[in-house]
Scaffold this motif. Structure first.
Motif, short mmCIF file in Angstrom:
data_model
loop_
_atom_site.label_atom_id
_atom_site.label_comp_id
_atom_site.label_asym_id
_atom_site.label_seq_id
_atom_site.Cartn_x
_atom_site.Cartn_y
_atom_site.Cartn_z
N THR A 1 1.68 11.08 -16.37
CA THR A 1 1.13 9.73 -16.58
C THR A 1 2.12 8.86 -17.35
O THR A 1 2.25 7.66 -17.07
CB THR A 1 -0.22 9.77 -17.33
OG1 THR A 1 -0.05 10.39 -18.61
CG2 THR A 1 -1.27 10.52 -16.54
N ASP A 2 2.83 9.47 -18.29
CA ASP A 2 3.85 8.72 -19.02
C ASP A 2 4.94 8.22 -18.07
O ASP A 2 5.37 7.07 -18.16
CB ASP A 2 4.47 9.59 -20.10
CG ASP A 2 3.54 9.84 -21.27
OD1 ASP A 2 2.52 9.14 -21.39
OD2 ASP A 2 3.84 10.76 -22.08
N LEU A 3 5.38 9.09 -17.16
CA LEU A 3 6.40 8.70 -16.21
C LEU A 3 5.89 7.60 -15.28
O LEU A 3 6.62 6.65 -14.97
CB LEU A 3 6.85 9.92 -15.40
CG LEU A 3 7.92 9.65 -14.32
CD1 LEU A 3 9.19 9.06 -14.94
CD2 LEU A 3 8.24 10.94 -13.56
N LEU A 4 4.65 7.73 -14.84
CA LEU A 4 4.07 6.71 -13.97
C LEU A 4 4.07 5.34 -14.66
O LEU A 4 4.51 4.34 -14.08
CB LEU A 4 2.65 7.09 -13.59
CG LEU A 4 1.89 6.10 -12.70
CD1 LEU A 4 2.47 6.09 -11.29
CD2 LEU A 4 0.40 6.41 -12.66
N ASP B 1 6.11 9.21 -2.10
CA ASP B 1 5.48 10.24 -2.92
C ASP B 1 5.63 9.82 -4.37
O ASP B 1 6.76 9.58 -4.84
CB ASP B 1 6.19 11.58 -2.65
CG ASP B 1 5.53 12.75 -3.35
OD1 ASP B 1 4.88 12.55 -4.39
OD2 ASP B 1 5.70 13.89 -2.86
N LEU B 2 4.53 9.70 -5.10
CA LEU B 2 4.59 9.25 -6.49
C LEU B 2 5.33 10.23 -7.40
O LEU B 2 5.65 9.89 -8.54
CB LEU B 2 3.19 8.99 -7.04
CG LEU B 2 2.42 7.81 -6.42
CD1 LEU B 2 1.13 7.58 -7.18
CD2 LEU B 2 3.26 6.54 -6.40
N ARG B 3 5.60 11.41 -6.90
CA ARG B 3 6.38 12.37 -7.70
C ARG B 3 7.88 12.13 -7.55
O ARG B 3 8.67 12.74 -8.27
CB ARG B 3 6.05 13.81 -7.25
CG ARG B 3 4.60 14.21 -7.52
CD ARG B 3 4.26 15.51 -6.82
NE ARG B 3 4.32 15.35 -5.36
CZ ARG B 3 3.96 16.30 -4.49
NH1 ARG B 3 3.52 17.47 -4.95
NH2 ARG B 3 4.05 16.10 -3.20
N GLU B 4 8.26 11.25 -6.63
CA GLU B 4 9.68 10.98 -6.38
C GLU B 4 10.02 9.55 -6.82
O GLU B 4 9.26 8.94 -7.55
CB GLU B 4 9.99 11.25 -4.90
CG GLU B 4 9.71 12.69 -4.51
CD GLU B 4 9.91 12.97 -3.03
OE1 GLU B 4 10.18 12.01 -2.27
OE2 GLU B 4 9.78 14.15 -2.63
N GLU C 1 0.86 -1.19 0.00
CA GLU C 1 0.00 0.00 0.00
C GLU C 1 0.89 1.24 0.00
O GLU C 1 1.62 1.50 0.96
CB GLU C 1 -0.90 -0.02 1.22
CG GLU C 1 -1.79 -1.26 1.26
CD GLU C 1 -2.48 -1.45 2.59
OE1 GLU C 1 -3.69 -1.72 2.59
OE2 GLU C 1 -1.80 -1.32 3.63
N VAL C 2 0.83 2.00 -1.09
CA VAL C 2 1.74 3.13 -1.29
C VAL C 2 0.99 4.45 -1.15
O VAL C 2 0.00 4.70 -1.85
CB VAL C 2 2.39 3.06 -2.68
CG1 VAL C 2 3.41 4.19 -2.86
CG2 VAL C 2 3.06 1.70 -2.91
N ASP C 3 1.45 5.29 -0.25
CA ASP C 3 0.89 6.63 -0.10
C ASP C 3 1.77 7.42 0.86
O ASP C 3 2.77 6.92 1.38
CB ASP C 3 -0.56 6.60 0.39
CG ASP C 3 -1.39 7.75 -0.20
OD1 ASP C 3 -0.88 8.90 -0.21
OD2 ASP C 3 -2.51 7.52 -0.67
#
Length: 287
Positions: free
Chosen positions: A187-190, A151-154, A120-122
């Motif tokens: 979204t591409d990076l994700l 953090d999904l931005r990192e 579980e990631v958050d």
């Protein structure tokens, strides 16, 4: 009992919609013809000070236009994605990753096969808020559960692998309520990162919502911040986008999924209205 808890920083802005989704999951769970049962969803609303969250103010989700319009879509996507993850786990994906999980309770309410690990990631404060509520209500997980504060931005894939994810084994990924909150390049990076951490046989389950005049109007009634934080998602059709990264996609319009579950088309995506858009649910397998 937890009451009047502060809303975590990670549940502010667009992340705060996790509480709105919890309200809709609680509403759906009370229906005799419910598509799923989430016995924990209402606890999150009960734990929040109404002064800190617009989602906790309304007596019912129908009192907030945005929630009323998206209620059926949330019910459909929850059932669809529940089934997609369980099928993937039954077919050999014994690692499941819930990206930006918010107050998700799948690790507690789904009948996972023996040996499945759910990551579980958050944000750390979001995970702590959720755990406090669930612990005080005696929730017990139905799987091996690993919390990953990231953090999904990192560089979240590195953190996830350090927490125990094995990228050489098939993984089932969930990206629920994420894509439309990101600009195309994000979204591409994700997807690039998910793909890089996936072995053949991995499965990705996701949803996507096209913005519309109706959704913008009802979001604006809640806050300008919520209105502005919707960024559009992938710049191309989901099937094309997923295939470009090597995934084999299966994409379904919300109207198709609604018919399958014998539910009406969600009001926010009614095709007879000029001010609505489209919503999709999809799975994809990495060959």
């Amino acid at each position: 009992m937890t009451t009047n808890a502060d809303v975590p920083e990670g549940l502010n802005g667009v992340g705060a919609t996790a509480l709105g989704v919890a309200a809709l999951r609680a509403q759906e769970s009370r229906r005799p013809d419910r598509l799923f049962d989430d016995p924990y969803a209402q606890h999150f609303l009960d734990a929040v000070d109404p002064a800190t969250s617009p989602w906790a103010v309304a007596e019912t989700p129908g009192d907030v236009d945005f929630l009323r319009l998206t209620a059926e879509q949330v019910a459909l996507r929850t059932r669809f994605l529940d089934q997609a993850l369980l099928h993937a786990a039954q077919d050999g994906c014994d690692q499941v990753v819930l990206l930006a999980c918010g107050v998700d309770t799948r690790a507690f309410r789904l009948p996972w096969p023996t040996g499945v690990r759910v990551f579980e990631v958050d944000f750390a404060d979001v995970l702590a808020f959720r755990d406090t509520v669930l612990t005080q209500h005696g929730a017990t997980s139905t799987c091996q559960r690993v919390e990953v504060a990231a953090d999904l931005r990192e560089d979240w894939p590195r953190t996830l692998i350090e927490a125990g994810l094995d990228p050489t084994r098939p993984t089932a990924w969930l990206a629920e309520g994420i894509l439309y909150a990101l600009p195309p390049e994000a979204t591409d990076l994700l997807l690039e990162r998910v793909t890089a951490a996936s072995a053949p046989g991995s499965v990705l389950a996701l949803d996507h919502v096209e913005d519309s005049e109706l959704l913008r109007t009802t979001r604006a009634e809640i806050s300008a911040e919520l209105l502005d934080l919707w960024q559009g998602g992938p710049a191309e059709a989901l099937d094309t986008w997923l295939a470009r990264y090597g995934w084999r996609p299966s994409v379904h319009d919300a109207t198709e999924v609604a018919a399958h579950y014998q539910r009406p088309t969600p009001a926010a995506f009614a095709p007879e209205r000029a001010d609505t858009g489209h919503a999709w649910l999809a799975t994809a397998e990495l060959p």
